[in-house]
Design a protein around this motif. Sequence first.
Motif: not given
Length: 375
Positions: A206-222
């Motif tokens: 919810l703090e991400e202004p860029v959607f691609a970065n939001a995807l990265r948070v979910i896909a890659t964070t352990p």
Amino acid sequence: MSQIQPFPFVSVSGKPYDRGLQYGRVVASRVELSASRYGQTLRKLGYSEAAQRDLIRSLEQLIGEFAPAYLDEMRGIAAGAEVPYEDIVMINARTEVLAKARAEQAQAAEDEDGCTGVLVLPSRSATGQLIHAQNWDWKADCVDTGIVLRVRNDDGPDFLTFVEAGGLARSGLNAAGVSITANYLESDRDFTQLGVPLSLLRRRVLEEPVFANALRVIATTPKSCSNNIMLGMAEGFGIDFECAPDEAFPLYPGDDQMIVHANHWVSPIARTKLRDTGCESSPDSYYRDWRVRQVLNATPMVDRKAVKTALFDAFGTPYSVCRPPRPGTRHTMSATVAMIVMIPAAGEMDVAPLPALNRIFTRYSLQNEPLHEAV
């Protein structure tokens, strides 16, 4: 359980600690109630004082490495509500702590943490706007701890989230048009590693202004345990990640231009690589997503009213998409605590508490004051 009332609206601004202080003061009684339920969990499960301190310390370390400002905000909430800081940490890690305790003690789920999520792309939407919605199924008395939080953010987009009091985020949207919901999943990979609490991943999105970065948070964070996380982008895209602790499996909208997900693994790749262990606590999952899709596909173009109608579905009640209060597996009452329907492009979130008993929604907004309306 108190008389059904709209969830309180809390709007905060400033630095993390100051926001937390405002938050805690405005809904102190609800934070205290959340703390009494989750903050005492370890003691009720028989954890020693030393074991409790070790767990809180490990959670603090993980959170501090991920986003140290979140710890400042939690300290502010604790000070504002006059509850122990450790209890606020527990509220924000309750999914991991409760599930881990169940696994260690070989217990069935304390309550079925269900949830049915739906995302409709603009090409299928009657207004041309993406719709993102969810029924949140959990302890029925959590209707008395839910709030809607609006954060005026100095370091990113403003955001709006439905959350349990004391928590930093759950379902929500931000001013950049990013939206998120999440559903419970289980697998045989759970608790084979330590990871960031799921509630804080939602907050980071919810703090991400860029959607691609939001995807990265979910896909890659352990992560410590499995979860299903659905992301929407107001410009016209949606994706669902079935997340194991160490791997994420994407699901895309189908030919019907929708994603619908309940509480069982759907990805064919995921189902060949891990074992779904959640059927015992949510066997109705296997038809809840099917029912929502059936109802929505009877309507050529979908609006938010049609999504609400689908999420009100009572097929199989009380084991239904919209769950009335009923006894849970641990002798407590379980229910659909809230229905949340979001239009990210408009910055609007409609929320109804205990929707099986109540059809009055409150429209919360990034810009305006709450508005109550019947459906």
